[in-house]
Scaffold this motif. Sequence first.
Motif, short mmCIF file in Angstrom:
data_model
loop_
_atom_site.label_atom_id
_atom_site.label_comp_id
_atom_site.label_asym_id
_atom_site.label_seq_id
_atom_site.Cartn_x
_atom_site.Cartn_y
_atom_site.Cartn_z
N UNK A 192 18.56 107.98 38.94
CA UNK A 192 17.72 106.90 38.77
C UNK A 192 18.13 105.64 38.86
N UNK A 193 19.54 105.54 38.86
CA UNK A 193 20.10 103.93 38.89
C UNK A 193 19.60 103.61 37.44
N UNK A 194 19.68 103.99 36.29
CA UNK A 194 19.27 103.49 34.97
C UNK A 194 20.46 103.79 34.03
N UNK A 195 20.66 102.90 33.06
CA UNK A 195 21.64 103.09 31.95
C UNK A 195 20.85 103.74 31.12
N UNK A 196 21.39 104.58 30.34
CA UNK A 196 20.82 105.73 29.18
C UNK A 196 21.46 105.50 27.99
N UNK A 197 20.69 105.27 26.86
CA UNK A 197 21.18 105.31 25.53
C UNK A 197 20.70 106.49 24.87
N UNK A 198 21.56 107.27 24.19
CA UNK A 198 20.89 108.19 23.47
C UNK A 198 21.91 108.51 22.29
N UNK A 215 16.77 102.39 31.12
CA UNK A 215 16.44 100.92 31.39
C UNK A 215 17.29 100.78 32.87
N UNK A 216 16.79 99.98 33.51
CA UNK A 216 17.53 99.63 34.99
C UNK A 216 17.86 98.09 34.64
N UNK A 217 18.81 97.58 35.63
CA UNK A 217 19.18 96.26 35.80
C UNK A 217 18.74 95.71 36.89
N UNK A 241 20.37 95.62 45.76
CA UNK A 241 20.69 97.03 46.24
C UNK A 241 22.03 97.57 46.03
N UNK A 242 22.55 97.10 44.55
CA UNK A 242 23.81 97.70 44.21
C UNK A 242 23.76 98.96 43.19
N UNK A 243 24.73 99.77 43.32
CA UNK A 243 24.57 101.20 42.62
C UNK A 243 25.57 100.82 41.33
N UNK A 244 25.06 101.51 40.29
CA UNK A 244 25.77 101.40 38.74
C UNK A 244 27.08 102.02 39.08
N UNK A 245 28.13 101.27 38.38
CA UNK A 245 29.26 101.95 38.25
C UNK A 245 29.87 102.48 37.06
N UNK A 246 30.23 103.54 36.58
CA UNK A 246 30.55 104.01 35.35
C UNK A 246 31.53 103.00 34.56
N UNK A 247 32.63 102.41 35.12
CA UNK A 247 33.65 101.73 34.70
C UNK A 247 33.27 100.35 34.28
N UNK A 248 32.25 99.88 34.74
CA UNK A 248 31.85 98.70 34.37
C UNK A 248 30.72 98.57 33.09
N UNK A 253 30.82 91.34 41.65
CA UNK A 253 30.91 90.02 42.61
C UNK A 253 29.73 89.37 43.21
N UNK A 254 28.98 90.45 43.77
CA UNK A 254 27.92 89.90 44.51
C UNK A 254 26.89 89.23 43.41
N UNK A 255 26.63 90.03 42.16
CA UNK A 255 25.83 89.23 41.29
C UNK A 255 26.26 87.88 40.98
#
Length: 198
Positions: free
Chosen positions: A116-122, A132-134, A141-148, A166-168
């Motif tokens: 879903x390209x969302x960050x999940x807090x539980x 929530x998304x970013x 149109x960038x994908x989430x990266x775990x290491x970020x 970098x693109x942001x």
Amino acid sequence: MFRKGGKSTSMNHGGRRRVVTEFDDGGEMIEEYDLKTDELLLRKRRGRTVLGKDEEWEYLTGEAPRTFSPDVGILAESSVNPTWQRSQDTPQSFVWRVRNLPYPIETYQVTCDHGDQKIVIRTTNKKFYKRFDVPELKVLKLSLQDDALSYDWKNNTLIVQYKKPREVIKAELEEKVETQQLRLKRAPEDGDVDCKQQ
């Protein structure tokens, strides 16, 4: 990045520079910058429904004002409930805060949902859950990266950070240049009135 396709105007109000962007589809976005530091303090946007009614404001940065009035209602949200908000970003990271979370740091699980390209807090005790998304990543149109993704817990507040790609950073610099150009056009101050003499 967020203003593309819109027409922006700027004015100074209460120690802040307010940039209002109107889009062809009827949507609008309001940004507020500190006049001294040029930091983004607030970014909110709203669109229009199919029938032309304004939608509710979506706060991308900053906090929505509290709207409870004792004259209108008798119920208010508890002040000890967890509250989630996107706080002021740093130049390198997006930052979110969840206040009123008294559990130790081991209780939290913050992950990326790549589907879903969302960050999940539980929490492991099932007392809090948020997805929530970013928006900046969606626009580019960038994908989430775990290491970020990283998080910390201090003073009953969970602080979640996502390192900006970098693109942001490049898009934000371009937006900053555009904002500087708007500032060079003298922005009207509070009380300025456009009175044409006859």
